[in-house]
Design an enzyme around this catalytic site. Structure first.
Site: not given
Length: 232
Positions: A31, A72-73, A99, A131-132, A135
């Site tokens: 992380d 990752t975007t 993916f 989306h949630h 995001k």
């Protein structure tokens, strides 16, 4: 296979669970606060971190000859730099906005539909992604990939978040509850509509696709996509 996880949020934990189930070992969970990283233990790295961390993670892995895939975007302003570094280091790299195996089939369906609809000017195109609420980026990377697939085969000039000009594809982004991801492409005319839609039921499909991509990438050199992984 010894896998390192860059980013250890919900996706990282899901990947860990499925990877172990498939007989792999997680040798590092990294992380933003991680200082000591042992690249020598890694056969491959999987990055589901944050937009401001992704390029650094990818660069470090390529510098240490560790194949890496990234889901990752929000970091793609540096994508060309990652490709150049991969070439310079004879590394191995896959980026995908999504993916999920089903989504990558959906990408191909979207491109084929765009080709068929290109001459039917009476249809206007719009897109929606849901989306949630956690995001951070909008529109989603998946929605951008879908829009780019349409732009490649039609006269539309660009995509735009929200309301758009006549020659732009509008993408409407919604953030609702815990929705894993829903993407809709709509072609509408005065007489009818054609709609294609992909709905993710959970994150497991994203995680499994990332692991399959990592399994495929080990031992290869170059920059690849999920089309290569799936033979599409």
């Amino acid at each position: 296979m010894n896998i390192a996880l860059f980013g250890y949020g919900k996706m990282g934990k899901m990947i860990e669970t499925l990877a172990v189930r498939r007989g792999h070992q997680i040798v590092a969970t990294i992380d933003v606060d991680t200082v000591d990283i042992d690249f020598a233990r890694m056969d491959v790295a999987i990055d589901f971190s944050m937009p401001d961390s992704a390029f650094g993670n990818i660069s470090k892995c390529l510098e240490h000859q560790v194949p890496i895939i990234s889901g990752t975007t929000g970091w793609l302003a540096d994508f060309d730099k990652a490709v150049q570094l991969c070439d310079e280091k004879d590394g191995a790299f896959i980026y995908a906005s999504n993916f999920s195996l089903g989504v990558n089939v959906f990408f191909e369906l979207n491109r084929q539909l765009a080709k068929m609809m290109a001459q039917l000017k009476q249809y206007s195109i719009s897109m929606e992604e849901i989306h949630h609420t956690q995001k951070l980026d909008a529109p989603s990377g998946t929605a951008i990939t879908l829009a780019e697939g349409i732009l490649d085969h039609t006269d539309y000039a660009a995509w735009k978040l929200g309301d758009a000009a006549e020659n732009e594809i509008p993408i409407h982004s919604k953030r609702i509850g815990t929705v894993p991801g829903t993407h809709t492409v709509d072609y509408s005319s005065a007489v009818d509509s054609i709609e294609i839609k992909h709905t993710a039921h959970n994150r497991e499909g994203f995680a499994l696709g990332a692991i399959i991509a990592a399994e495929w990438l080990v031992g290869k050199t170059g920059v690849f996509t999920m089309k290569d992984v799936l033979g599409l």
